[in-house]
Design an enzyme around this catalytic site. Structure first.
Site, PDB file in Angstrom:
ATOM      1  N   TYR A 143       0.983  -1.417   0.220  1.00  0.00           N
ATOM      2  CA  TYR A 143       0.435   0.276   0.061  1.00  0.00           C
ATOM      3  C   TYR A 143       0.778   1.596   0.028  1.00  0.00           C
ATOM      4  O   TYR A 143       0.612   1.969  -0.858  1.00  0.00           O
ATOM      5  CB  TYR A 143      -1.086   0.198   1.429  1.00  0.00           C
ATOM      6  CG  TYR A 143      -1.581   1.432   1.111  1.00  0.00           C
ATOM      7  CD1 TYR A 143      -3.148   1.676   0.531  1.00  0.00           C
ATOM      8  CD2 TYR A 143      -1.878   1.995   2.272  1.00  0.00           C
ATOM      9  CE1 TYR A 143      -3.517   2.298   0.702  1.00  0.00           C
ATOM     10  CE2 TYR A 143      -2.720   3.346   2.198  1.00  0.00           C
ATOM     11  CZ  TYR A 143      -3.746   3.392   1.386  1.00  0.00           C
ATOM     12  OH  TYR A 143      -4.769   4.553   1.521  1.00  0.00           O
ATOM     13  N   VAL A 185      -9.180   1.919  13.594  1.00  0.00           N
ATOM     14  CA  VAL A 185      -9.058   1.514  14.794  1.00  0.00           C
ATOM     15  C   VAL A 185     -10.775   2.541  14.975  1.00  0.00           C
ATOM     16  O   VAL A 185     -10.863   1.545  16.422  1.00  0.00           O
ATOM     17  CB  VAL A 185      -8.239   2.337  15.228  1.00  0.00           C
ATOM     18  CG1 VAL A 185      -8.306   4.511  14.595  1.00  0.00           C
ATOM     19  CG2 VAL A 185      -8.251   2.015  16.926  1.00  0.00           C
ATOM     20  N   ASN A 188     -13.433  -0.500  14.551  1.00  0.00           N
ATOM     21  CA  ASN A 188     -12.928  -1.409  15.315  1.00  0.00           C
ATOM     22  C   ASN A 188     -13.636  -1.141  16.490  1.00  0.00           C
ATOM     23  O   ASN A 188     -14.617  -1.844  17.373  1.00  0.00           O
ATOM     24  CB  ASN A 188     -11.622  -1.712  15.819  1.00  0.00           C
ATOM     25  CG  ASN A 188     -10.430  -3.031  14.705  1.00  0.00           C
ATOM     26  OD1 ASN A 188     -12.152  -3.735  13.537  1.00  0.00           O
ATOM     27  ND2 ASN A 188      -9.600  -3.584  15.261  1.00  0.00           N
ATOM     28  N   GLY A 205      -0.786   2.041  23.424  1.00  0.00           N
ATOM     29  CA  GLY A 205      -2.446   2.931  23.211  1.00  0.00           C
ATOM     30  C   GLY A 205      -2.024   4.692  23.272  1.00  0.00           C
ATOM     31  O   GLY A 205      -2.267   5.046  23.353  1.00  0.00           O
TER      32      GLY A 205
END
Length: 311
Positions: A143, A185, A188, A205
């Protein structure tokens, strides 16, 4: 105008088609439906100015158009890593075929590039002159390098054939019509929170992202297409407000009133630690500035997923 949108049945493409139709243009929406869905454009099919064509951009397309928005390419790791060779072909052969079409028809053409061209950046925030830190043989390279090569082709076609190009680098975007299984994210976390499942955070995180609501992104995209001739980009389009992944999860838990627990897993290979656009150039050239605050956009996205997942 007659406008071709490749990847038009995808998340961003469907919102773009919708907006262009409101402006009174004729839209040819092209998509091979690998990640796009008919559901995203169902409400547009009855519009006499809208036409859908199932087609893969790795093959040439012979149509008469005035403008091309080239959005065709799977954009989430789950989808672009499913068939990495095809992902690279979509970016590279797709760019060659669409640039060839633009050259023949003298159409203006916009490339939807990506912040992934910066890789795991060594400077923060990212400015357009930064050349990136990309692993050319990693699992994300199909990508990242595919999009970098597409940018190369766009600028070479401009220099060699005087094609009128526009290149935008899209930063994290979210909103209604995101694919529920794309592994991104925002989608999800929302789906996990709505279902009461554990919210999966990769790493600790602390890695950061900047989240742009889809309506703001589309406004920036159209503004770039309509910008003065001779301004080609590349130009960052996104929201410069930065949030850690942990902050995003906490926001979503609060807005969904979910009792989901946070669990932590190892960070995937080559996952960027920071991602934030410098949009000074977009402000100057396009008068672009995102208007939607994160909580406002998340609420709209949560409502969408509640409805589509029947939760």
């Amino acid at each position: 105008m007659k406008i071709l949108v490749t990847g038009g049945a995808g998340f961003l493409g469907s919102h773009l088609c919708e907006k262009l139709l409101q402006n009174g243009d004729e839209i040819l929406c092209v998509d091979n439906l690998f990640t796009g869905t008919r559901q995203n454009i169902l409400h547009l099919l009855s519009n006499p100015n809208f036409e859908f064509m199932r087609h893969d951009v790795t093959f040439p397309l012979y149509v008469e158009i005035d403008e091309i928005y080239n959005l065709a390419c799977p954009a989430s790791p789950i989808h672009y890593q499913f068939d990495p060779v095809q992902t690279t072909k979509t970016s590279v052969m797709g760019a060659i075929n669409m640039l060839g079409l633009a050259k023949r028809t003298k159409a203006k053409i916009l490339q939807a590039s990506t912040s992934e061209v910066y890789g795991d950046p060594e400077i923060h925030p990212q400015i357009e002159s930064y050349r990136g830190c990309v692993n050319p043989i990693g699992i994300r390279a199909c990508y990242d390098e595919g999009k970098r090569c597409a940018e190369t082709l766009f600028f070479d076609y401009q220099r060699q054939h005087n094609v009128n190009i526009k290149v935008m680098r899209i930063f994290n975007t979210y909103g209604p019509r995101m694919h529920p299984n794309d592994g991104r994210v925002v989608s999800n976390f929302i789906i996990q929170a709505l279902k009461g499942e554990d919210i999966t955070i990769y790493g600790d995180g602390s890695q950061s992202r900047s989240f742009c609501y889809v309506d703001d992104l589309i406004d920036g995209m159209i503004a770039l297409m309509n910008s003065k001739d001779g301004f080609y980009g590349p130009i960052n389009i996104g929201n410069p407000n930065e949030f850690s992944i942990l902050e995003l999860a906490q926001n979503i838990l609060e807005l969904t009133k979910s009792k989901s627990k946070l669990i932590f897993k190892p960070l995937p290979q080559d996952d960027p630690k920071q991602r934030k656009p410098d949009i000074s150039l977009a402000k100057k050239e396009l008068n672009f500035e995102p208007k939607t605050e994160l909580k406002e956009g998340l609420l709209k996205t949560i409502q969408y997923f509640k409805k589509t997942l029947d939760l």
